[in-house]
Write a protein that holds these residues in place. Structure first.
Motif, mmCIF file in Angstrom:
data_model
loop_
_atom_site.group_PDB
_atom_site.id
_atom_site.type_symbol
_atom_site.label_atom_id
_atom_site.label_comp_id
_atom_site.label_asym_id
_atom_site.label_seq_id
_atom_site.Cartn_x
_atom_site.Cartn_y
_atom_site.Cartn_z
ATOM 1 N N ALA A 185 48.097 96.334 20.001
ATOM 2 C CA ALA A 185 47.384 95.233 19.345
ATOM 3 C C ALA A 185 47.027 94.307 20.489
ATOM 4 O O ALA A 185 47.903 93.655 21.040
ATOM 5 C CB ALA A 185 48.263 94.529 18.328
ATOM 6 N N GLU A 186 45.804 94.286 20.884
ATOM 7 C CA GLU A 186 45.469 93.540 22.084
ATOM 8 C C GLU A 186 44.063 92.968 21.994
ATOM 9 O O GLU A 186 43.208 93.497 21.292
ATOM 10 C CB GLU A 186 45.598 94.446 23.309
ATOM 11 N N GLY A 187 43.878 91.886 22.696
ATOM 12 C CA GLY A 187 42.571 91.250 22.702
ATOM 13 C C GLY A 187 42.711 89.745 22.596
ATOM 14 O O GLY A 187 43.745 89.164 22.964
ATOM 15 N N LEU A 188 41.662 89.130 22.109
ATOM 16 C CA LEU A 188 41.610 87.676 22.034
ATOM 17 C C LEU A 188 40.999 87.285 20.690
ATOM 18 O O LEU A 188 39.943 87.790 20.323
ATOM 19 C CB LEU A 188 40.756 87.136 23.188
ATOM 20 N N GLN A 189 41.683 86.433 19.977
ATOM 21 C CA GLN A 189 41.136 85.892 18.733
ATOM 22 C C GLN A 189 41.164 84.373 18.792
ATOM 23 O O GLN A 189 41.882 83.782 19.597
ATOM 24 C CB GLN A 189 41.903 86.429 17.513
ATOM 25 N N ARG A 190 40.396 83.768 17.909
ATOM 26 C CA ARG A 190 40.222 82.318 17.934
ATOM 27 C C ARG A 190 40.322 81.786 16.509
ATOM 28 O O ARG A 190 39.649 82.282 15.611
ATOM 29 C CB ARG A 190 38.843 82.000 18.524
ATOM 30 N N ILE A 191 41.170 80.816 16.327
ATOM 31 C CA ILE A 191 41.334 80.183 15.015
ATOM 32 C C ILE A 191 40.657 78.825 15.077
ATOM 33 O O ILE A 191 40.978 78.007 15.945
ATOM 34 C CB ILE A 191 42.823 80.021 14.674
ATOM 35 N N THR A 192 39.739 78.610 14.154
ATOM 36 C CA THR A 192 38.962 77.373 14.152
ATOM 37 C C THR A 192 39.264 76.564 12.899
ATOM 38 O O THR A 192 39.241 77.105 11.785
ATOM 39 C CB THR A 192 37.452 77.684 14.208
ATOM 40 N N PHE A 193 39.543 75.302 13.075
ATOM 41 C CA PHE A 193 39.694 74.394 11.934
ATOM 42 C C PHE A 193 38.308 74.052 11.425
ATOM 43 O O PHE A 193 37.460 73.554 12.171
ATOM 44 C CB PHE A 193 40.446 73.137 12.373
ATOM 45 N N THR A 194 38.079 74.339 10.136
ATOM 46 C CA THR A 194 36.727 74.172 9.589
ATOM 47 C C THR A 194 36.434 72.745 9.123
ATOM 48 O O THR A 194 35.301 72.413 8.836
ATOM 49 C CB THR A 194 36.532 75.101 8.371
ATOM 50 N N GLY A 195 37.485 71.937 9.018
ATOM 51 C CA GLY A 195 37.304 70.598 8.476
ATOM 52 C C GLY A 195 37.813 70.476 7.048
ATOM 53 O O GLY A 195 38.046 69.370 6.557
ATOM 54 N N GLU A 196 37.958 71.610 6.361
ATOM 55 C CA GLU A 196 38.545 71.600 5.014
ATOM 56 C C GLU A 196 40.062 71.397 5.153
ATOM 57 O O GLU A 196 40.689 72.003 6.019
ATOM 58 C CB GLU A 196 38.288 72.929 4.307
ATOM 59 N N ILE A 197 40.616 70.560 4.285
ATOM 60 C CA ILE A 197 42.056 70.323 4.357
ATOM 61 C C ILE A 197 42.784 71.419 3.567
ATOM 62 O O ILE A 197 42.513 71.611 2.376
ATOM 63 C CB ILE A 197 42.420 68.934 3.791
ATOM 64 N N PRO A 198 43.687 72.143 4.212
ATOM 65 C CA PRO A 198 44.458 73.153 3.473
ATOM 66 C C PRO A 198 45.508 72.469 2.613
ATOM 67 O O PRO A 198 45.907 71.333 2.894
ATOM 68 C CB PRO A 198 45.131 73.945 4.593
ATOM 69 N N PHE A 199 45.952 73.150 1.561
ATOM 70 C CA PHE A 199 47.062 72.608 0.777
ATOM 71 C C PHE A 199 48.352 73.249 1.287
ATOM 72 O O PHE A 199 48.640 74.413 1.012
ATOM 73 C CB PHE A 199 46.881 72.877 -0.715
ATOM 74 N N ASP A 200 49.079 72.463 2.061
ATOM 75 C CA ASP A 200 50.301 72.941 2.706
ATOM 76 C C ASP A 200 51.341 71.836 2.686
ATOM 77 O O ASP A 200 50.997 70.646 2.573
ATOM 78 C CB ASP A 200 50.027 73.287 4.182
ATOM 79 N N ALA A 201 52.600 72.233 2.839
ATOM 80 C CA ALA A 201 53.620 71.249 3.172
ATOM 81 C C ALA A 201 53.322 70.762 4.583
ATOM 82 O O ALA A 201 53.114 71.569 5.493
ATOM 83 C CB ALA A 201 54.995 71.873 3.112
ATOM 84 N N LYS A 202 53.264 69.452 4.752
ATOM 85 C CA LYS A 202 52.897 68.908 6.066
ATOM 86 C C LYS A 202 54.136 68.687 6.924
ATOM 87 O O LYS A 202 54.156 69.014 8.103
ATOM 88 C CB LYS A 202 52.142 67.595 5.863
ATOM 89 N N THR A 203 55.163 68.110 6.314
ATOM 90 C CA THR A 203 56.429 67.899 7.029
ATOM 91 C C THR A 203 57.571 68.183 6.073
ATOM 92 O O THR A 203 57.429 68.111 4.856
ATOM 93 C CB THR A 203 56.565 66.452 7.541
ATOM 94 N N MET A 204 58.715 68.506 6.662
ATOM 95 C CA MET A 204 59.943 68.681 5.882
ATOM 96 C C MET A 204 61.053 68.003 6.674
ATOM 97 O O MET A 204 61.328 68.389 7.812
ATOM 98 C CB MET A 204 60.249 70.162 5.669
ATOM 99 N N SER A 205 61.667 67.018 6.059
ATOM 100 C CA SER A 205 62.647 66.205 6.780
ATOM 101 C C SER A 205 63.943 66.116 5.979
ATOM 102 O O SER A 205 63.922 65.971 4.743
ATOM 103 C CB SER A 205 62.062 64.800 7.010
ATOM 104 N N LEU A 206 65.041 66.200 6.690
ATOM 105 C CA LEU A 206 66.356 66.131 6.051
ATOM 106 C C LEU A 206 66.694 64.681 5.700
ATOM 107 O O LEU A 206 66.430 63.764 6.488
ATOM 108 C CB LEU A 206 67.411 66.692 7.016
ATOM 109 N N THR A 207 67.249 64.504 4.506
ATOM 110 C CA THR A 207 67.789 63.195 4.141
ATOM 111 C C THR A 207 69.301 63.340 3.970
ATOM 112 O O THR A 207 69.852 64.418 4.193
ATOM 113 C CB THR A 207 67.173 62.691 2.823
ATOM 114 N N LYS A 208 69.964 62.277 3.557
ATOM 115 C CA LYS A 208 71.412 62.366 3.378
ATOM 116 C C LYS A 208 71.777 63.293 2.217
ATOM 117 O O LYS A 208 72.851 63.872 2.194
ATOM 118 C CB LYS A 208 72.005 60.972 3.133
ATOM 119 N N ASP A 209 70.873 63.411 1.246
ATOM 120 C CA ASP A 209 71.220 64.216 0.076
ATOM 121 C C ASP A 209 70.117 65.204 -0.296
ATOM 122 O O ASP A 209 69.989 65.585 -1.450
ATOM 123 C CB ASP A 209 71.541 63.307 -1.120
ATOM 124 N N GLY A 210 69.345 65.597 0.658
ATOM 125 C CA GLY A 210 68.301 66.569 0.348
ATOM 126 C C GLY A 210 67.192 66.569 1.390
ATOM 127 O O GLY A 210 67.444 66.494 2.593
#
Lengths: 528, 384
Positions: free
Chosen positions: A405-430
């Motif tokens: 599996a070899e070569g070069l690929q390119r991932i481009t941000f199109t400007g559309e916002i994906p629906f993803d978890a952005k951050t995950m942070s630990l708290t004292k209870d969750g």
């Protein structure tokens, strides 16, 4: 003789990219595409067009090379002028001005010399590159300004080579423009290969024992090399540490690969004199061999366990990552809603990960999630952002590790916002999870939309580990913020030294399905 | 999903038209909805956990193609379930039994069985390429390649500045310890520079000893052991040592031949090379003395013209020529007495040794002739 390189010789020299029959990519001439078209798959239609969609937010392009080049990418970089530089493991160094059309890169050769398995690259200028190879750290320069390298000066070769195929390395500059030198992560050898009768450096028969081994000096270490070429050992205990970078705040990050002494693949925050768990490299630590044990593999497991620094983030084997490679930070914030976060390649899977880091009780830890896992080849060995920060290039190679599996690929941000978890942070209870888009208020407030479990990976000489002591964790409460962007999860049963897997069953308020539903947070310390 | 329903669904999925006719029963019709649900679950599991390695359609990426009929571990559902549960550690296949609930393993096994025989082509399958494991150079464009190399029987005394691998107990990764038997080091030098000028001359220079090891003519090297066949990819041998193809005309022997007069013997240090009109000038240092070596083809196949320069050899050099090949070596400068060549400081600044091919090669043909690399059968891939 002359040094005027021909445009398209039958071998070795780069030529303008072939457009009618690109090497290892899809094209209108591909019989596969014709067959796919009949099957009517949308993915295949995308491939037919030469641009594959990884969702609305990101698209994947496959960059083509001339037929006669084996595009096994060992290093990626950009010149100050914005041209991309690709150092190949078995070809040389190519340069091209990036084009919007991935089949139209006009590659030219900066060097035709086949260096020994190029492993890392720092671009100083269009006429000067620093290359790490199996053999050495070398400064490659064009001294007469004709665009072709003519000087290859060794900066440092003060590490051993046994002749084993697995002893690769990776390079990271120390300081802006490498003003303080370089960091080099040097991997161990594999029992699937030999050692030679003649070895460069110092051999250790004790070090050669084991599945992955350190039969010569500084295998399984991170070392520092000063600008004048002096090597200083820095940290040890690595197996196949095929990824190193220095973060924006100066922290050193190293990835390693699942295997012996690695229950799963780790991401380490590396500090001086740290020990990161794989014992073979300890044969080159004089303090250890003189004061502790002359045979690291026979040192008691419990004591090795107590010595080691655990991973900042564990990258679960199989469904998340198999063989992590280069870590890289989005420092410009132009690659979608993940500014400041880390991305990590996977050489054994068609995917790139995203890592969310935080410091808890003085220790680095955090969560990982798949970022792109469609339309990418495997072999994602080296990563580099385009100068404007909107595109992530991934250089691929698998030789020595798996199916080509070899070569070069390119991932481009199109400007559309994906629906993803952005951050995950630990708290004292969750946990607090933030999102890139408002979450559907009904589903987002339902505890059942957040499935959690905890587990760990066993430390020891065995190859990998199953998930140990899997325990379901039930959220007792979930609160979704008024703007729908933050979910606060309260959950019992959090423990230190465990991984918490969070499976999201969510839609955005606009109906979009969550793009990557599985996150894994490594809890090294609980929040006090 | 209840076990009975799962089992029923398996029976209702025909593998052949005949089998399909036999299984069109009321029971099958009654469970059709469950079948669809099972397939959907299997597809979901496959997409989530398997597609990254086996491709979205199972046509293979880093993992094998699951849509053809070649299954190393068996193509029956029970075989697939066993592989799913236990994994294939050396190949990077996780033991999903430790990760997925049994119902998901069952569903994805069904999904996998259903894709056998579709014979889909991987989206990233190699196309035609002119890449070969037979690199070439020419007089106009000599090729430099840094690689592992065989010693071709070079005298062990040559490798005085190397350390040496030893025989160790054989290690079993399955048992996690040593087992009966031993593992021997194999022949090779780990840090060589090879240069070819085409059929007329190729040479191998060792960067640890900083000396020319051997020269040959003919079609250079077969890199298949290191690079794989034309399509690239997997490992081709236990060692990664390339094969020299043509006849070897000269091979060095004995201890380091070059002594700087008045200097304490020191380990040589390779410092790099530069290209002068495409020809490599190799550079190294011995103590305070800097040396360069530029090798070009002579008039005859296998003839090597070795142009040396030295800086800092204030009292000159003494060459002790290899006893078994001294007759092949001529110098344009210095005083020759038997196998000893003495060069004053002025002579040592720049001199040329010409190594002629002997009456017959030292080795006739380390590798007889290149094989058709495009027909080379790929060996099993080892993921480590």
């Amino acid at each position: 003789m002359n040094n005027n390189h021909p445009i398209e010789p039958p071998y070795r020299h780069a030529a303008p990219a072939e457009t009618t029959m690109p090497y290892r990519t899809t094209s209108t001439a591909s019989p596969f595409v014709a067959a796919s078209w009949r099957r009517g798959g949308s993915l295949l239609l995308s491939l037919f067009l030469g641009v594959a969609s990884a969702g609305e937010a990101y698209k994947v392009d496959t960059i083509t090379f001339p037929h006669h080049i084996a595009p096994e990418v060992g290093g990626l970089g950009f010149t100050p002028e914005g041209e991309i530089v690709v150092a190949m493991r078995r070809y040389g160094i190519l340069i091209a001005k990036p084009e919007q059309d991935p089949t139209k890169f006009a590659w030219r050769s900066f060097s035709d010399d086949i260096l020994h398995n190029t492993c890392g690259l720092q671009v100083v200028s269009k006429g000067e590159m620093i290359i790490s190879t199996m053999d050495d750290l070398v400064r490659v320069k064009d001294t007469d300004g004709d665009g072709i390298a003519d000087s290859y000066q060794v900066i440092c070769d003060d590490w051993g080579i046994t002749g084993n195929y697995h002893e690769t390395n990776m390079l990271a500059p120390d300081g802006a423009n490498a003003k303080n030198g370089w960091w080099l992560a040097i991997g161990t050898a594999s029992h699937n290969g030999p050692v030679f009768s003649n070895i460069r450096g110092t051999y250790s028969a004790i070090g050669q024992r084991g599945r992955n081994f350190s039969g010569a000096n500084w295998k399984g270490w991170v070392v520092h090399i000063s600008p004048d070429g002096k090597l200083e050992p820095y940290a040890k205990g690595f197996r196949a540490n095929n990824g190193i970078c220095v973060g924006p705040d100066g922290k050193i990050w190293v990835t390693d690969n699942q295997g012996d002494w690695r229950g799963t693949s780790p991401l380490y925050h590396v500090t001086k004199d740290g020990f990161y768990g794989h014992p073979s490299s300890l044969v080159w630590d004089k303090n250890f061999t003189s004061d502790v044990d002359n045979d690291p593999l026979k040192h008691p497991l419990a004591k090795l366990n107590a010595m080691r620094t655990p991973a900042a983030v564990e990258l679960p084997q199989g469904f998340m990552c198999n063989s992590p490679t280069e870590p890289i930070f989005d420092t410009k914030g132009k690659f979608g809603p993940f500014a400041g976060q880390m991305f990590v390649g996977d050489v054994a899977g068609g995917r790139i990960l995203r890592v969310m880091l935080e410091e808890v009780d003085g220790v680095m830890q955090g969560a990982c999630v798949k970022f792109v896992d469609k339309d990418l080849r495997a072999g994602n060995n080296r990563l580099v952002f385009s100068p404007d920060g909107t595109q992530l290039y991934t250089g691929q190679t698998m030789r020595g590790w798996g199916t080509p599996a070899e070569g070069l690929q390119r991932i481009t941000f199109t400007g559309e916002i994906p629906f993803d978890a952005k951050t995950m942070s630990l708290t004292k209870d969750g946990f607090v999870v933030t999102f890139t888009k408002p979450v559907d208020p009904v589903g987002g407030a339902r505890p059942g939309s957040y499935k959690l479990k905890r587990f760990y990976y066993r430390y020891g000489p065995q190859y990998g580990s199953p998930q140990m002591e899997e325990t379901e964790l039930k959220p007792s409460a979930v609160t979704l913020s008024a703007d729908g962007l933050t979910a606060t999860i309260v959950v019992d049963g959090l423990q230190a030294n465990r991984i918490v897997q969070l499976d999201l069953d969510l839609n955005a308020a606009d109906g979009t399905r969550i793009r990557q539903p599985v996150l894994c947070y490594t809890v090294n310390r609980l929040r006090k | 999903m209840i076990p009975f329903a799962t089992e029923t669904c398996h029976r209702s999925r025909p593998r052949t038209p005949d089998a399909g006719l036999r299984t069109i029963t009321l029971l099958a019709l009654a469970t059709a909805a469950l079948t669809a649900a099972d397939t959907s679950r299997g597809q979901t599991v496959f997409t989530t956990y398997c597609a990254a390695c086996h491709g979205p359609e199972g046509a293979g990426l880093v993992g094998p193609n699951l849509t053809d009929t070649v299954f190393l571990h068996g193509d029956k559902k029970a075989d697939i379930v066993r592989v799913l549960m236990n994994g294939v550690g050396d190949k990077g296949m996780p033991a999903w039994g430790a990760i997925l609930p049994p119902a998901d393993v069952d569903a994805v096994a069904d999904f996998t069985v259903a894709m056998i025989g579709k014979n889909l082509k991987s989206p990233f399958a190699p196309g035609e390429s002119s890449v070969t494991p037979f690199p070439k150079g020419s007089v106009a464009f000599p090729l430099l390649l840094r690689t592992f190399m065989p010693t071709l029987g070079t005298d062990a005394a040559v490798f005085a500045h190397h350390d040496h691998g030893k025989i160790i107990a054989k290690y079993s990764p399955d048992k996690g310890g040593d087992v009966k038997g031993e593992q021997k080091p194999i022949d090779g030098v780990p840090s060589a520079i090879v240069v070819t000028f085409g059929d007329g001359l190729s040479y191998c220079f060792d960067t640890v000893e900083c000396r020319l090891l051997y020269t040959w003519s003919g079609p250079f090297m077969d890199m298949t052991h290191y690079w794989g066949a034309a399509a690239g990819g997997g490992r081709k041998s236990f060692g990664y040592v390339p094969e020299v193809i043509g006849p070897v005309w000269w091979r060095t022997s004995g201890a380091d031949p070059m002594q700087v007069v008045g200097a304490t013997a020191a380990k040589p240090q390779f410092t790099g090379y530069r290209k002068v009109k495409s020809v490599p000038e190799l550079q190294w240092r011995v103590g305070e003395t800097k040396l360069t070596l530029t090798i070009t083809p002579g008039a005859k196949p296998g003839e090597a013209v070795c142009r040396y320069t030295t800086t800092g050899a204030a009292k000159g050099l003494v060459f002790t020529l290899p006893a078994d090949s001294a007759g092949q070596i001529a110098s344009d400068k210095g005083t020759r007495a038997g196998t000893t060549l003495t060069l004053s400081a002025a002579e040592a600044a720049q001199f040329t040794l010409t190594i002629s091919p002997g009456d017959k090669p030292v080795i006739e043909a380390p590798k007889a002739k290149p094989k058709d690399d495009k027909k080379a059968k790929p060996e099993p891939v080892v993921k480590e």
